[in-house]
Design a protein around this motif. Structure first.
Motif, PDB file in Angstrom:
ATOM      1  N   SER A   1       0.738  -1.044  -0.052  1.00  0.00           N
ATOM      2  CA  SER A   1      -0.061  -0.184  -0.038  1.00  0.00           C
ATOM      3  C   SER A   1       0.798   1.296  -0.127  1.00  0.00           C
ATOM      4  CB  SER A   1      -0.778   0.012   1.300  1.00  0.00           C
ATOM      5  OG  SER A   1      -0.352   0.283   2.555  1.00  0.00           O
ATOM      6  N   ALA A   2       2.040   1.386  -0.822  1.00  0.00           N
ATOM      7  CA  ALA A   2       2.831   2.521  -0.701  1.00  0.00           C
ATOM      8  C   ALA A   2       2.035   3.615  -1.036  1.00  0.00           C
ATOM      9  CB  ALA A   2       4.094   2.129  -1.711  1.00  0.00           C
ATOM     10  N   CYS A   3       2.127   4.612  -0.627  1.00  0.00           N
ATOM     11  CA  CYS A   3       1.410   6.092  -0.748  1.00  0.00           C
ATOM     12  C   CYS A   3       2.369   7.164  -0.987  1.00  0.00           C
ATOM     13  CB  CYS A   3       0.365   6.338   0.148  1.00  0.00           C
ATOM     14  SG  CYS A   3       1.068   6.731   1.798  1.00  0.00           S
TER      15      CYS A   3
ATOM     16  N   ARG B   1      -0.253   6.355  -5.874  1.00  0.00           N
ATOM     17  CA  ARG B   1      -1.523   5.860  -5.684  1.00  0.00           C
ATOM     18  C   ARG B   1      -1.772   4.323  -5.504  1.00  0.00           C
ATOM     19  NH1 ARG B   1      -5.046   4.193  -9.793  1.00  0.00           N
ATOM     20  NH2 ARG B   1      -3.792   5.410 -11.297  1.00  0.00           N
ATOM     21  N   PRO B   2      -1.969   3.956  -4.254  1.00  0.00           N
ATOM     22  CA  PRO B   2      -1.796   2.484  -4.235  1.00  0.00           C
ATOM     23  C   PRO B   2      -2.878   1.444  -4.944  1.00  0.00           C
ATOM     24  CG  PRO B   2      -2.110   3.749  -2.046  1.00  0.00           C
ATOM     25  CD  PRO B   2      -2.453   4.560  -3.021  1.00  0.00           C
ATOM     26  N   PRO B   3      -2.627   0.386  -4.983  1.00  0.00           N
ATOM     27  CA  PRO B   3      -3.450  -0.451  -6.018  1.00  0.00           C
ATOM     28  C   PRO B   3      -4.522  -1.119  -5.188  1.00  0.00           C
ATOM     29  CG  PRO B   3      -1.509  -1.884  -5.132  1.00  0.00           C
ATOM     30  CD  PRO B   3      -1.174  -0.449  -4.629  1.00  0.00           C
ATOM     31  N   PHE B   4      -5.609  -1.404  -5.675  1.00  0.00           N
ATOM     32  CA  PHE B   4      -6.584  -2.057  -5.047  1.00  0.00           C
ATOM     33  C   PHE B   4      -6.383  -3.597  -5.017  1.00  0.00           C
ATOM     34  CE2 PHE B   4     -10.229  -4.822  -5.427  1.00  0.00           C
ATOM     35  CZ  PHE B   4     -11.396  -4.282  -4.507  1.00  0.00           C
ATOM     36  N   PRO B   5      -6.581  -4.269  -4.012  1.00  0.00           N
ATOM     37  CA  PRO B   5      -7.332  -3.692  -2.915  1.00  0.00           C
ATOM     38  C   PRO B   5      -6.499  -3.360  -1.593  1.00  0.00           C
ATOM     39  CG  PRO B   5      -7.058  -6.207  -2.597  1.00  0.00           C
ATOM     40  CD  PRO B   5      -6.234  -5.696  -3.807  1.00  0.00           C
ATOM     41  N   HIS B   6      -5.455  -2.720  -1.864  1.00  0.00           N
ATOM     42  CA  HIS B   6      -4.572  -2.134  -0.901  1.00  0.00           C
ATOM     43  C   HIS B   6      -4.674  -0.761  -0.672  1.00  0.00           C
ATOM     44  CE1 HIS B   6      -2.720  -6.159  -0.996  1.00  0.00           C
ATOM     45  NE2 HIS B   6      -2.536  -6.230  -2.239  1.00  0.00           N
TER      46      HIS B   6
ATOM     47  N   PRO C   1      -6.382  10.014   1.348  1.00  0.00           N
ATOM     48  CA  PRO C   1      -6.614   9.704   0.011  1.00  0.00           C
ATOM     49  C   PRO C   1      -6.744  10.610  -1.127  1.00  0.00           C
ATOM     50  CG  PRO C   1      -8.090   8.408   1.592  1.00  0.00           C
ATOM     51  CD  PRO C   1      -7.322   9.624   2.487  1.00  0.00           C
ATOM     52  N   GLU C   2      -7.355  11.902  -0.713  1.00  0.00           N
ATOM     53  CA  GLU C   2      -7.450  12.743  -1.820  1.00  0.00           C
ATOM     54  C   GLU C   2      -5.911  13.443  -2.182  1.00  0.00           C
ATOM     55  OE1 GLU C   2     -11.019  12.315   0.763  1.00  0.00           O
ATOM     56  OE2 GLU C   2      -8.753  12.775   1.603  1.00  0.00           O
ATOM     57  N   MET C   3      -4.782  13.389  -0.990  1.00  0.00           N
ATOM     58  CA  MET C   3      -3.628  13.808  -1.662  1.00  0.00           C
ATOM     59  C   MET C   3      -2.965  12.689  -2.588  1.00  0.00           C
ATOM     60  SD  MET C   3      -2.319  14.728   2.054  1.00  0.00           S
ATOM     61  CE  MET C   3      -0.745  15.292   1.592  1.00  0.00           C
ATOM     62  N   VAL C   4      -3.077  11.598  -2.852  1.00  0.00           N
ATOM     63  CA  VAL C   4      -2.903  10.550  -3.766  1.00  0.00           C
ATOM     64  C   VAL C   4      -3.706  10.265  -5.016  1.00  0.00           C
ATOM     65  CG1 VAL C   4      -1.246   9.653  -1.901  1.00  0.00           C
ATOM     66  CG2 VAL C   4      -3.509   8.725  -2.694  1.00  0.00           C
TER      67      VAL C   4
ATOM     68  N   ALA D   1      -2.399  11.017  -8.363  1.00  0.00           N
ATOM     69  CA  ALA D   1      -0.934  10.569  -8.227  1.00  0.00           C
ATOM     70  C   ALA D   1      -0.663   9.425  -9.225  1.00  0.00           C
ATOM     71  CB  ALA D   1      -0.381  10.441  -6.783  1.00  0.00           C
ATOM     72  N   PRO D   2       0.388   9.175 -10.121  1.00  0.00           N
ATOM     73  CA  PRO D   2       0.662   8.169 -10.699  1.00  0.00           C
ATOM     74  C   PRO D   2       0.788   6.840  -9.848  1.00  0.00           C
ATOM     75  CG  PRO D   2       2.240   9.897 -11.244  1.00  0.00           C
ATOM     76  CD  PRO D   2       1.579  10.419 -10.055  1.00  0.00           C
ATOM     77  N   ASP D   3       0.519   5.553 -10.394  1.00  0.00           N
ATOM     78  CA  ASP D   3       0.712   4.637  -9.527  1.00  0.00           C
ATOM     79  C   ASP D   3       2.197   4.040  -9.750  1.00  0.00           C
ATOM     80  OD1 ASP D   3       0.770   2.797 -11.896  1.00  0.00           O
ATOM     81  OD2 ASP D   3      -1.440   2.844 -11.882  1.00  0.00           O
TER      82      ASP D   3
END
Length: 205
Positions: free
Chosen positions: A19-21, A42-47, A62-65, A68-70
């Motif tokens: 879940s790296a953000c 932007r972390p990947p689903f489902p993380h 969540p709004e801050m990322v 953002a690119p993944d």
């Protein structure tokens, strides 16, 4: 003193290593910081769920990322920035694990990197009541930074390794690892296989 490496620090959205953000990277050449960069991820689903505890620690929402690119964008950028450097982190098992787990979550090949843990180096260098990053960094003369800001933490980590190398008279991170008897870690199929072949069970004997 030609101490070259890249320091790295991740913040995560929750307890999942995938879940790296946020990530901070600091490049060191000859014991001096020569470049630094910070990215929101932007972390990947489902993380991708942000836990209240993690937000309270690092302040990333969540709004801050959201825009953002993944990791599919950031992994090539990390490779370009760090090159073949040893990656240094405070509790390197966690940060290198984030690279491996986030890469796997996106179906990407885990990159080959060796790592050195500044937490373990600090334990073999200083006599402290705590070896948390702010305390160890203060022992290295680096203080007053914003802990849990990924870039600031990477800079603090870099300061510990540079100071420890000077204190031990080590002219590179491999020599510092040898002197402090801290085993270099590794991720990625080639790095892991090379590490096992080169070191084996008697690596620190």
């Amino acid at each position: 003193m030609p101490v070259d490496f890249t320091a790295i620090d991740f913040e995560t959205a929750n307890s999942s290593g995938a879940s790296a953000c946020s990530v901070g990277l600091v490049k060191v050449r000859d014991g001096q910081v020569v470049d630094r960069v910070h990215w929101y991820i932007r972390p990947p689903f489902p993380h991708d769920e942000f836990s209240e505890w993690n937000v309270r620690i690092h302040g990333i929402t969540p709004e801050m990322v959201e825009g953002a690119p993944d990791w599919r964008t950031h992994l090539p950028a990390l490779r370009e920035f760090a090159g073949a450097d040893v990656l240094v982190a405070h509790n390197a098992t966690f940060d290198l694990g984030v690279i491996a787990k986030t890469s796997a979550a996106w179906g990407l090949e885990v990159p080959d990197y060796r790592s050195l843990c500044s937490l373990q180096v600090a334990r073999r260098t200083y006599h402290l009541d705590s070896y948390r990053l702010p305390v160890a960094a203060m022992a290295a003369g680096f203080e007053g930074f914003s802990h849990h800001d990924a870039l600031a933490d990477a800079e603090a980590c870099a300061a510990i390794i540079v100071h420890a190398a000077e204190r031990h008279g080590a002219d590179d991170v491999e020599r510092l690892a040898h002197i402090t008897r801290v085993k270099l870690g590794s991720i990625g199929p080639v790095a892991v296989a090379t590490d096992r072949a080169a070191n084996g069970p008697m690596a620190l004997q």
